[in-house]
Scaffold this motif. Sequence first.
Motif, PDB file in Angstrom:
ATOM      1  N   HIS A 157       1.044  -0.878  -0.033  1.00  0.00           N
ATOM      2  CA  HIS A 157       0.428   0.283  -0.182  1.00  0.00           C
ATOM      3  C   HIS A 157       1.073   0.791   0.215  1.00  0.00           C
ATOM      4  CE1 HIS A 157      -3.596  -2.540   0.812  1.00  0.00           C
ATOM      5  NE2 HIS A 157      -2.663  -2.917   1.705  1.00  0.00           N
ATOM      6  N   GLY A 158       0.514   1.760  -1.087  1.00  0.00           N
ATOM      7  CA  GLY A 158       1.781   3.407  -1.372  1.00  0.00           C
ATOM      8  C   GLY A 158       0.565   4.692  -1.208  1.00  0.00           C
ATOM      9  N   LYS A 159       1.369   5.942  -0.654  1.00  0.00           N
ATOM     10  CA  LYS A 159       1.086   6.862  -0.686  1.00  0.00           C
ATOM     11  C   LYS A 159       1.205   7.756  -1.748  1.00  0.00           C
ATOM     12  CE  LYS A 159      -0.957  10.796   2.032  1.00  0.00           C
ATOM     13  NZ  LYS A 159       0.278  11.463   3.396  1.00  0.00           N
ATOM     14  N   ILE A 160       0.821   8.017  -2.615  1.00  0.00           N
ATOM     15  CA  ILE A 160       1.111   8.645  -4.120  1.00  0.00           C
ATOM     16  C   ILE A 160       1.948  10.412  -3.414  1.00  0.00           C
ATOM     17  CG2 ILE A 160       0.860  10.084  -6.429  1.00  0.00           C
ATOM     18  CD1 ILE A 160      -0.693   8.284  -6.839  1.00  0.00           C
ATOM     19  N   MET A 161       3.182  10.540  -3.617  1.00  0.00           N
ATOM     20  CA  MET A 161       3.767  11.489  -3.279  1.00  0.00           C
ATOM     21  C   MET A 161       3.856  12.703  -3.783  1.00  0.00           C
ATOM     22  SD  MET A 161       4.751  10.944  -0.371  1.00  0.00           S
ATOM     23  CE  MET A 161       5.240  12.480   0.759  1.00  0.00           C
ATOM     24  N   LEU A 162       4.317  12.117  -5.400  1.00  0.00           N
ATOM     25  CA  LEU A 162       5.300  12.993  -6.257  1.00  0.00           C
ATOM     26  C   LEU A 162       4.464  12.000  -7.983  1.00  0.00           C
ATOM     27  CD1 LEU A 162       6.400  16.102  -7.309  1.00  0.00           C
ATOM     28  CD2 LEU A 162       8.633  14.065  -7.686  1.00  0.00           C
ATOM     29  N   ILE A 163       4.134  12.445  -9.191  1.00  0.00           N
ATOM     30  CA  ILE A 163       4.038  11.851  -9.931  1.00  0.00           C
ATOM     31  C   ILE A 163       5.360  12.258 -11.597  1.00  0.00           C
ATOM     32  CG2 ILE A 163       2.165  11.550 -11.885  1.00  0.00           C
ATOM     33  CD1 ILE A 163       0.069  11.584 -10.255  1.00  0.00           C
ATOM     34  N   GLU A 164       5.843  12.133 -12.303  1.00  0.00           N
ATOM     35  CA  GLU A 164       6.123  12.885 -13.155  1.00  0.00           C
ATOM     36  C   GLU A 164       5.710  11.924 -14.668  1.00  0.00           C
ATOM     37  OE1 GLU A 164      10.754  13.255 -11.943  1.00  0.00           O
ATOM     38  OE2 GLU A 164       9.583  10.936 -10.904  1.00  0.00           O
ATOM     39  N   LYS A 165       5.039  12.862 -15.264  1.00  0.00           N
ATOM     40  CA  LYS A 165       4.496  12.391 -16.596  1.00  0.00           C
ATOM     41  C   LYS A 165       5.363  12.745 -17.423  1.00  0.00           C
ATOM     42  CE  LYS A 165      -0.592  12.374 -15.096  1.00  0.00           C
ATOM     43  NZ  LYS A 165      -0.920  13.921 -15.822  1.00  0.00           N
ATOM     44  N   VAL A 214       5.393   7.496 -10.839  1.00  0.00           N
ATOM     45  CA  VAL A 214       5.131   7.225  -8.885  1.00  0.00           C
ATOM     46  C   VAL A 214       6.264   7.737  -8.300  1.00  0.00           C
ATOM     47  CG1 VAL A 214       3.164   7.450  -8.257  1.00  0.00           C
ATOM     48  CG2 VAL A 214       2.917   7.159 -11.112  1.00  0.00           C
ATOM     49  N   GLU A 215       5.957   8.652  -8.022  1.00  0.00           N
ATOM     50  CA  GLU A 215       6.958   8.410  -5.965  1.00  0.00           C
ATOM     51  C   GLU A 215       5.827   8.164  -5.166  1.00  0.00           C
ATOM     52  OE1 GLU A 215      10.668   9.763  -5.615  1.00  0.00           O
ATOM     53  OE2 GLU A 215      10.996  10.448  -8.437  1.00  0.00           O
ATOM     54  N   LEU A 216       6.068   6.871  -4.511  1.00  0.00           N
ATOM     55  CA  LEU A 216       5.432   6.860  -3.250  1.00  0.00           C
ATOM     56  C   LEU A 216       6.080   6.074  -2.078  1.00  0.00           C
ATOM     57  CD1 LEU A 216       3.808   4.659  -6.030  1.00  0.00           C
ATOM     58  CD2 LEU A 216       2.406   4.761  -4.855  1.00  0.00           C
ATOM     59  N   ILE A 217       5.179   6.513  -0.996  1.00  0.00           N
ATOM     60  CA  ILE A 217       6.123   5.976   0.141  1.00  0.00           C
ATOM     61  C   ILE A 217       4.731   4.853   0.997  1.00  0.00           C
ATOM     62  CG2 ILE A 217       7.453   8.012   0.733  1.00  0.00           C
ATOM     63  CD1 ILE A 217       5.309   8.402   3.093  1.00  0.00           C
ATOM     64  N   THR A 218       6.155   4.071   1.739  1.00  0.00           N
ATOM     65  CA  THR A 218       4.503   3.020   1.845  1.00  0.00           C
ATOM     66  C   THR A 218       3.769   3.420   2.982  1.00  0.00           C
ATOM     67  OG1 THR A 218       6.429   2.131   3.217  1.00  0.00           O
ATOM     68  CG2 THR A 218       5.680   1.203   1.140  1.00  0.00           C
ATOM     69  N   VAL A 219       2.536   2.764   3.467  1.00  0.00           N
ATOM     70  CA  VAL A 219       1.821   3.481   4.144  1.00  0.00           C
ATOM     71  C   VAL A 219       2.091   3.669   5.778  1.00  0.00           C
ATOM     72  CG1 VAL A 219      -0.388   3.582   5.203  1.00  0.00           C
ATOM     73  CG2 VAL A 219      -0.102   3.367   2.609  1.00  0.00           C
ATOM     74  N   LYS A 220       2.758   2.431   5.876  1.00  0.00           N
ATOM     75  CA  LYS A 220       3.409   1.210   6.644  1.00  0.00           C
ATOM     76  C   LYS A 220       4.244   2.280   7.156  1.00  0.00           C
ATOM     77  CE  LYS A 220       0.805  -2.598   8.140  1.00  0.00           C
ATOM     78  NZ  LYS A 220       0.892  -4.302   7.484  1.00  0.00           N
ATOM     79  N   ASP A 221       5.771   1.864   7.269  1.00  0.00           N
ATOM     80  CA  ASP A 221       6.393   2.709   7.636  1.00  0.00           C
ATOM     81  C   ASP A 221       7.424   3.896   6.836  1.00  0.00           C
ATOM     82  OD1 ASP A 221       7.482   1.217   5.716  1.00  0.00           O
ATOM     83  OD2 ASP A 221       9.295   0.075   6.746  1.00  0.00           O
ATOM     84  N   LYS A 222       6.498   4.411   6.105  1.00  0.00           N
ATOM     85  CA  LYS A 222       7.110   5.090   4.714  1.00  0.00           C
ATOM     86  C   LYS A 222       7.856   4.528   3.999  1.00  0.00           C
ATOM     87  CE  LYS A 222       4.318   8.991   7.306  1.00  0.00           C
ATOM     88  NZ  LYS A 222       3.645   8.252   7.687  1.00  0.00           N
ATOM     89  N   THR A 223       8.653   3.803   4.220  1.00  0.00           N
ATOM     90  CA  THR A 223       9.837   3.132   3.104  1.00  0.00           C
ATOM     91  C   THR A 223       9.348   4.053   1.009  1.00  0.00           C
ATOM     92  OG1 THR A 223       9.675   1.287   3.956  1.00  0.00           O
ATOM     93  CG2 THR A 223      10.810   1.652   1.726  1.00  0.00           C
TER      94      THR A 223
END
Lengths: 353, 408
Positions: free
Chosen positions: A299-307, A314-323
Amino acid sequence: MAQVELRNVNKSFGKTNVIHNVNLEIEKGEFVVFVGPSGCGKSTLLRLIAGLETLSNGEIVIADKLVKDLPPSKRGIAMVFQSYALYPHMTVFNNMAFSLNLQGMNKTEIKQRVNSAAKILQMEHLLERRPAALSGGQRQRVAIGRAIVRNPEVFLFDEPLSNLDAALRHDTRVEIAKLHNQLGVTTIYVTHDQVEAMTLADKIVVLKDGEVMQAGAPMDLFNNPANEFVAEFLGSPKMNFFNGIIAFKNAGASKADFEGENFEIKNIKLVSQQKERSDFVRLGVRPQHLQIDPKGIIHGKIMLIEKLGVETIVELITVKDKTPFRFATQKMLELKIGQVVTFSFDPSKVHLF
Amino acid sequence: MVNRTLSNVVLGLIVIIWVVPFIALVTTSLRSEMATKTSGFWTSFTPTILGHRFSTHDKNQELKSDQLSGNIFKRINKEQDWFPVSGMVESIMFKGRVPDPNNPEKTVLQKKLVPVGEVMKVRGGNFIFEENGDFIWTFPKDSKLKPKKLDVFINQDPVFAPEAYVEVLIDNENVPNALISSFIVTIPATIIPITIAAFAAYAFAWMRFPGRDWIFIGVVTLMIVPTQLAFLPILQGFNGLATWMMALQELLTDCEAKDSCSVPSKSFASLWITHTAFGQPLAIYLLRNYIVGLPKELLESARIDGASHMQIFLKIIMPLSVPALASFAIFQFLWIWNDLLVALYIGPSSSDERVFPILLEQQLGTFGDQLHLLNASAVISMVIPVIVFLAMQRYFIRGLLAGSVKGG
């Protein structure tokens, strides 16, 4: 018989050892790329082969000749420098003819050789110019031409494209590939750019801190990296890593179960086979191998989208430990920053390090 | 803003301080001897009122008429080759006896300035003159005229002529001789040290040999040795050398039969050797620092192409070092050209072999009161370095390295 062979090559400057026990065989006609981050010793290795640096230890064989004590000019090599190193006070013709003149070759033969090299590189019209009157790409070609006329056993390229702008770099890269196909001369090419390495090489040698990390065909290295460094270095964007431990290691030691902060998954190829159960490991997944799957495990939260046009990163961080991790896709997706997305991946394409 | 103005002012001052003496030298050398003795060079650019004496006509000129006309300027310039007088006549200083108004029997001596257009009585005739110098002298009746000398004040235009140069260069052998001697000394003493230094500089920059850096430091340290300190040992050395040469000559030729075998210890060759030796440290230092800055890849590329050190030096380094060689050549040329001390102690002593600074120094004695000649010599000695500089300047091509390496 290998065209170029390095045996236990060592080089130290003073007390710092910059090349450690490099062993390498390069076949005739092969295009070999030395790649690695800056300071990894790839240029030094090339200069050792060229004879511009003296070996501290070991042997180098070029075309069945032990070249350890031969000067650069007697080694059957020709080198193209990053800065081109053209002689500014000579015309292009004289630049190319310089080595032949020194050999005492007769004028007609020199002319013939230079002209044929110029023809290969399509720069016959530049022969009477001086380097100052040439563009970067043309200078690059003259530098290559100067290497071609010598008819070497081995071409050495030291980051030849890093002084060119992006568009020209691509064109020249294609040209070098074509040239290699045309001439079939063994080539050693140094670069820090993994794209150049992947596209040009028959064989990539990944170096780190003066040691060979892995050598082999580009796709082999890409699909089966021997260690975390190679896995991370090759491929763009970089491979994602998730921390965890080995939950179970099967008998053959080739596969293991992974238990991480974010997810668990069974039966993954274990690269670091010396690791035991409950040892710390990292799971490597290429951004391209992730796919959006509502039933997925990451599960990842989107931080940045580069088209980028073809690709979206898409740059993300995991929901649990923010990897932090990345996801690359060629599909057109409707994604928003802040959105939480779930990913899955094909377990056969990931590695445990 | 204020800072900038200030720096401009200071710069302007510096320029003026340096340029004024040069202008003074050149101007003085182009003026007449008379002018240099009577007024400063700064008066020579604007019209100046100067007195001249002229005679109305030649002594042996047969004249019998009631009128005499002529031109003051023509009369004055009759004896002037180089510095013709021109300008506007201001007045004539009249000196003569005129009837005494108080006592008609007698005459009194009158001294007065007669302006243009005013009639003055000269020897019973009416003398009248104009601004452009034309004068008419009329008499009531025919009379036989003796030339009359008159003092005239003329607002004189500036006039310059290379008289002093002709005198110094053509009428006299000293300056041409000194010029030739100076060239004989300077040219080899410039070329020899640069050649040697270039080889040394390459070795110090790019060849590996034990103790390289220490030897280089040693060479550079030699710069602090003052020339004066070394005169005595150098002279002794040359004396010894001359004795050997003499012995050698006696042995190999029959010089004794024809002429003397003696070899002078002070000669042009001693100057070449001395200047070479003393020019070496700086030359090596400058050239080495230039050569070490040439792109390393060029040399490596040449090595891969199979060039030996000698070939790299001659075919790559030398052509690329032309700017450094030229700038050092200018330095070396300048200080040998201007060198008095070494030439005085170590150079040849005969008068036709003396170099320019020695000549100038001696002229100070002989031409002490002939400033125009002295200054002409000085200007000649200055012009040569300027010519050398301008000729070499085209070798200071910026970006000679352009195109060899990126950003070069």
